[in-house]
Write a protein that holds these residues in place. Structure first.
Motif, short mmCIF file in Angstrom:
data_model
loop_
_atom_site.label_atom_id
_atom_site.label_comp_id
_atom_site.label_asym_id
_atom_site.label_seq_id
_atom_site.Cartn_x
_atom_site.Cartn_y
_atom_site.Cartn_z
N ALA A 39 37.92 0.59 -7.14
CA ALA A 39 36.98 -0.40 -7.68
C ALA A 39 36.84 -1.66 -6.85
CB ALA A 39 37.42 -0.76 -9.08
N GLY A 40 37.74 -1.89 -5.95
CA GLY A 40 37.59 -3.10 -5.14
C GLY A 40 38.33 -4.27 -5.75
N ASP A 41 38.37 -5.37 -4.99
CA ASP A 41 39.25 -6.50 -5.32
C ASP A 41 38.92 -7.18 -6.64
OD1 ASP A 41 40.46 -5.89 -3.05
OD2 ASP A 41 39.62 -7.53 -1.85
N ASP A 42 37.63 -7.32 -6.93
CA ASP A 42 37.28 -8.08 -8.13
C ASP A 42 37.81 -7.42 -9.40
OD1 ASP A 42 36.08 -9.81 -6.55
OD2 ASP A 42 34.00 -9.22 -7.03
N VAL A 43 37.56 -6.10 -9.48
CA VAL A 43 38.02 -5.38 -10.67
C VAL A 43 39.55 -5.38 -10.71
CG1 VAL A 43 38.07 -3.13 -11.80
CG2 VAL A 43 35.96 -3.96 -10.79
N GLU A 44 40.18 -5.18 -9.55
CA GLU A 44 41.64 -5.16 -9.50
C GLU A 44 42.21 -6.50 -10.00
OE1 GLU A 44 44.10 -3.29 -7.06
OE2 GLU A 44 42.91 -1.46 -7.07
N LEU A 45 41.54 -7.56 -9.57
CA LEU A 45 42.01 -8.89 -9.97
C LEU A 45 41.88 -9.05 -11.48
CD1 LEU A 45 43.05 -11.36 -8.45
CD2 LEU A 45 40.77 -12.34 -8.67
N ALA A 46 40.75 -8.62 -12.00
CA ALA A 46 40.53 -8.73 -13.45
C ALA A 46 41.59 -7.94 -14.20
CB ALA A 46 39.14 -8.24 -13.80
N PHE A 47 41.91 -6.75 -13.68
CA PHE A 47 42.93 -5.93 -14.34
C PHE A 47 44.31 -6.58 -14.23
CE2 PHE A 47 41.78 -1.74 -16.00
CZ PHE A 47 40.40 -1.88 -15.91
N ALA A 48 44.59 -7.11 -13.05
CA ALA A 48 45.90 -7.76 -12.88
C ALA A 48 46.03 -8.91 -13.88
CB ALA A 48 46.05 -8.26 -11.44
N ARG A 49 44.92 -9.64 -14.09
CA ARG A 49 44.94 -10.74 -15.06
C ARG A 49 45.15 -10.21 -16.47
NH1 ARG A 49 40.27 -13.68 -12.59
NH2 ARG A 49 41.23 -14.96 -10.99
N SER A 50 44.48 -9.10 -16.76
CA SER A 50 44.60 -8.54 -18.10
C SER A 50 46.04 -8.05 -18.34
CB SER A 50 43.58 -7.42 -18.23
OG SER A 50 43.86 -6.64 -19.32
N ILE A 51 46.64 -7.46 -17.30
CA ILE A 51 48.04 -7.02 -17.44
C ILE A 51 48.93 -8.23 -17.68
CG2 ILE A 51 49.99 -5.97 -16.20
CD1 ILE A 51 47.88 -4.11 -14.86
N GLU A 52 48.66 -9.29 -16.92
CA GLU A 52 49.44 -10.52 -17.08
C GLU A 52 49.29 -11.07 -18.50
OE1 GLU A 52 48.63 -13.88 -14.42
OE2 GLU A 52 49.15 -12.44 -12.86
N ALA A 53 48.02 -11.08 -18.98
CA ALA A 53 47.76 -11.62 -20.32
C ALA A 53 48.50 -10.80 -21.37
CB ALA A 53 46.26 -11.61 -20.60
N ARG A 54 48.50 -9.47 -21.17
CA ARG A 54 49.22 -8.61 -22.12
C ARG A 54 50.72 -8.91 -22.09
NH1 ARG A 54 46.60 -4.20 -24.21
NH2 ARG A 54 48.53 -3.06 -24.44
N GLU A 55 51.22 -9.15 -20.88
CA GLU A 55 52.64 -9.48 -20.74
C GLU A 55 52.93 -10.79 -21.47
OE1 GLU A 55 55.28 -7.89 -19.74
OE2 GLU A 55 53.93 -6.18 -19.48
N ALA A 56 52.01 -11.75 -21.27
CA ALA A 56 52.20 -13.06 -21.91
C ALA A 56 52.19 -12.88 -23.43
CB ALA A 56 51.09 -14.01 -21.48
N ARG A 57 51.27 -12.01 -23.89
CA ARG A 57 51.20 -11.77 -25.34
C ARG A 57 52.51 -11.13 -25.82
NH1 ARG A 57 46.62 -8.11 -27.26
NH2 ARG A 57 45.76 -8.47 -25.21
N ARG A 58 53.02 -10.22 -25.00
CA ARG A 58 54.28 -9.59 -25.36
C ARG A 58 55.40 -10.62 -25.47
NH1 ARG A 58 55.13 -3.61 -22.88
NH2 ARG A 58 53.09 -3.05 -23.56
N ARG A 59 55.39 -11.53 -24.47
CA ARG A 59 56.44 -12.56 -24.50
C ARG A 59 56.30 -13.42 -25.75
NH1 ARG A 59 55.50 -12.58 -18.92
NH2 ARG A 59 54.05 -14.33 -19.05
N ALA A 60 55.02 -13.72 -26.08
CA ALA A 60 54.78 -14.53 -27.28
C ALA A 60 55.27 -13.78 -28.52
CB ALA A 60 53.31 -14.87 -27.41
N TYR A 61 54.99 -12.49 -28.57
CA TYR A 61 55.45 -11.70 -29.71
C TYR A 61 56.97 -11.63 -29.74
CZ TYR A 61 50.69 -10.06 -30.62
OH TYR A 61 49.37 -9.98 -30.93
#
Ligand code: PEP
Ligand code: MG
Length: 773
Positions: A427-449
């Motif tokens: 998919a190229g860098d933009d999509v990868e970046l968006a996914f990396a952010r989404s993974i990070e956000a999920r991790e952050a949510r996990r930490r919050a939980y």
């Protein structure tokens, strides 16, 4: 299939020598091409010499190689005869001109006068206007066109079938050479070896939620064919025959196994057997050998043709059969090369996404879980066991992705969006970046939980909710500690049966259940007895071929018919619980008599243990699941006999709505958040409350915050959920006023609506109930 002529430009061999001469000329050229691969020269030089050699041998004035580049362009990589300055300058889009058309259709074009063809695209820089006749063949690798090989002559001549065949054989060898490296300058065009078709988005069915990024690993890898040209065709023909015989024998052996006696698996193997005996397939491979290819290169050549056909047929049945033939060619290559189709664990990338047609739980568990980020399946369903295992392991998974194996190359970057059932390929860098952010956000949510771990699961109006976990493996039990939950509400014991190659005996089971007790400590642990059948099969048992297996011989029905299996399990459970509490739950009970029969077996095992001087469990609690609607109308007789009841909403809903839980076409047909379900559950809660029987829910419904909210409003106070959802469910509980919601639900029971999901979502929004942090 046809013969080759010596002097492929049309010079006839001496009479009487024709056949032998033709073949040896073809073989000589192939051999020289292979020798060129070993020469210590640059890739470009090699390619230049190669096209020169082909032109000379075919007696063509032009031979050109076009290679598919990253942006779906066919670039002139080397030529003999056209202007050298056009190399790396002339580019045609796939579909454009004759070359582009060959790539788009994967078909040969053979023309006496190319320039009068409507698709001819004139490129002045090449100087090709003086050449009239044109023969172009696709270079195919992995079922995809990776380039085009063209010969041209000034004279208006028609290339014979023999010449077409000859150029196709060369293209086969060429494709393998490109794939194994050394023919294309990778430093200059790094992306090109993979014949990239550019970014692509594929859709499928969401099986396990989550987001993942990684490199593609194909569950069955492609065997690289490195020996392409043979010295002695007779020897290769013998090798091919031996491999076919070996293949036939192995398919026959598989068909004899008891577990393939029935069902889909058998159909696939029957198709394999049919193809393994197919005379046409064998003949095509033998003829490819006669032109100079090794047995494995001949198999690959025929396989690539099959793959091209597969890409162009629409009929699903035919596609499926071609896919079988493709898989069979892979097996034949295993016999010929001695290589394995499984990825070498040492070579797995640090973050990878597994791509497979289908997968058993055991196969999934073989992969290193620290590196496995996600799974893409061509098949798969929500209730297939591999889905339950992936869910337990929190591995995002998408199923029913059509053509995944044909479209995804090993090493491709994949961004997997398990929330929406889609993947982005290359998919190229933009999509990868968006996914990396989404993974990070999920991790952050996990930490919050995770910060909620120490906080009690209590609603704003002071109602304490018991939050338990669903588990399938011993490793799941560790989540009890990390999630801070109250116990194990459902231990699916059948998983341990499914990942073994034989029925675990009483000792193995006792050890397993003892470990489970040790890991859980003082918290409650509900063992559900064996729940196999339907889509959960044991590799060492043959299951009947049923029209409707979900309503077939499964779970309780099966073990009551084969009581020795249930007794063995109950014996192991009793032994493991010496001096500890024991909670046993029976699945798929349809009437009280079934519960009674199972309970009798349990009592017999308890008596036997006492007689043998074993310590009995400190307490014994026995319950059933509510999965079959009939049991609801037997509650007056059942409730006095049980200690607890657990709603198996996965099965219960499919039976209530007569709607196969694994059928993706029916996913949105009915909603668990609908008036009939809410009314049913309200009544159930009330009856259990009156009888003083603990009611819990362990189906997937409890693991979704909105559904869990509704369940609390209905009066359910014990939820058993998957580990990954404990945080979201607990956050919901802590932001809810249960009493208010119960009042609101009063307005919903009698509505004629298909679903009250929207209303409940609005309720949550309006009342500050957290459905996601
Ligand atoms: C259910 O049916 O809801 C359940 C928990 O059992 P399983 O998903 O294992 O069939
Ligand atoms: Mg069930």
């Amino acid at each position: 299939m046809t013969q080759l002529t010596t002097g492929w430009g049309g010079i006839p061999p001496a009479p009487g020598e024709r056949r032998g001469g033709e073949l040896s000329a073809a073989r000589r050229l192939l051999r020289r091409l292979v020798q060129l691969m070993a020469a210590p020269i640059s890739p470009q030089e090699r390619l230049d010499r190669m096209v020169g050699m082909i032109a000379a041998d075919i007696v063509a004035e032009v031979c050109s190689a076009y290679v598919l580049t990253g942006g779906d362009y066919l670039e002139l990589y080397a030529t003999e005869g056209l202007r050298p300055s056009a190399v790396h300058q002339t580019r045609l889009r796939v579909g454009e001109g004759l070359v582009g058309r060959i790539a788009a259709q994967g078909a040969v074009i053979n023309l006496t006068d190319a320039q009068s063809h409507p698709d001819f695209a004139y490129r002045p820089e090449t100087g090709e206007e003086i050449y009239h006749s044109f023969l172009g063949v696709p270079i195919v690798h992995g079922g995809r066109v990776t380039g085009v090989l063209v010969v041209q002559n000034r004279a208006r001549r028609h290339y014979s079938d023999e010449e077409v065949e000859a150029l196709q054989i060369i293209a086969t060898v060429f494709a393998e050479m490109v794939a194994s490296g050394g023919l294309i300058d990778e430093a200059r065009f790094p992306a090109e070896r993979r014949a990239v078709s550019g970014p692509e988005r594929l859709e499928g069915l969401r099986l396990v939620e989550g987001v993942a990024l990684g490199q593609a690993v194909l569950h069955q890898i492609r065997i690289e064919v490195t020996r392409l040209v043979a010295e002695d065709p007779d020897e290769e023909a013998v090798r091919l025959e031996a491999a076919i015989a070996g293949l036939r024998a192995s398919v026959d052996r598989l068909l004899l196994l008891p577990e393939v006696a029935n069902g889909e698996h058998r159909e696939v193997l029957e198709a394999y057997r049919m193809f393994a005996h197919d005379a046409g397939w064998r003949r095509n491979m033998r003829e490819a050998i006669r032109t100079g290819l090794t047995a494995e290169a001949a198999v690959r050549r025929v396989q690539e043709e099959t793959r091209l056909r597969m890409a162009h047929v629409a009929d699903p049945y035919l596609k499926e059969r071609l896919a079988d033939l493709d898989a069979l060619a892979d097996r034949l290559l295993v016999h010929l090369t001695g290589r394995s189709l499984l990825a070498d664990p040492a070579l797995l990338p640090s973050e990878f996404i597994l791509v497979a047609r289908s997968l058993s739980p055991a196969e999934l568990l073989e992969y290193d879980r620290t590196r496995l980020r996600g799974v893409v399946l061509e098949e798969g369903s929500l209730t297939a066991h591999v889905t339950i295992v992936a869910k337990a392991l929190d591995i995002p998974m998408i199923g029913r992705v059509q053509g995944a194996l044909a479209k995804i190359e090993p090493g491709d970057r994949i961004a997997l969006d398990g929330e929406h059932g889609q993947i982005f390929l290359r998919a190229g860098d933009d999509v990868e970046l968006a996914f990396a952010r989404s993974i990070e956000a999920r991790e952050a949510r996990r930490r919050a939980y995770a910060t909620l771990r120490e906080l009690p699961a209590v609603t704003l109006d002071g109602i304490r909710v018991s939050l338990h976990l669903n588990a399938a493996f011993l490793i799941d039990l560790a989540a009890l500690e990390t999630t801070g939950t109250d116990g194990i509400g459902l231990y699916r014991t059948e998983l341990a049966f499914m990942v073994r190659d034989q029925l675990p005996d009483v000792h193995v089971q006792t050890e397993l259940y003892t470990k489970a007790h040790e890991l859980v400590g003082d918290k409650p642990l509900v063992f559900r007895t064996l729940d196999v059948g339907s889509d959960k099969h044991l590799p060492y048992w043959s299951f009947p071929d049923e029209h409707n297996p979900a309503m077939g011989w499964r779970a309780m029905r099966m073990v009551l018919d084969r009581p020795a299996i249930l007794r063995t399990q109950l014996r192991a459970l009793v032994r493991s619980a010496q001096g500890r509490p024991l909670d046993v739950m029976f699945p798929m009970v349809a009437e009280v008599a079934e519960f009674e029969a199972a309970r009798r077996l349990l009592d017999m095992e308890l008596e036997r243990a006492v007689k043998q001087g074993q310590k009995p469990p400190t307490t014994l609690r026995v319950g059933t699941m509510l999965e079959v609607p009939s049991l609801f109308w037997h509650l007056p007789a059942l409730l006095p006999r049980i200690d607890f009841l657990s709603i198996g909403s996965n099965d219960l809903m499919q039976f209530m709505f007569a709607c196969d839980r694994g059928n993706p076409a029916l996913i949105d047909r009915y909603d668990v958040l609908s008036p009939p379900v809410l009314s049913f559950l309200r009544e159930l809660v009330e009856r259990c409350r009156r009888a003083g029987v603990t009611l819990s829910i362990c189906g997937e419904m409890a693991s979704r915050p909105l559904e869990a909210m509704a369940l609390l409003g209905l009066g359910v106070r014990r939820l058993s959920v998957v580990a990954a959802e404990v945080g979201p469910v607990k956050a919901m509980i802590r932001s809810l006023r249960c009493g208010e919601l119960a009042q609101y639900l009063e307005h919903l029971y009698d509505l004629p609506d298909h679903s009250v999901r929207g209303r409940l979502r609005h309720y949550a929004l309006d009342h500050g109930v957290q459905l996601h942090i």
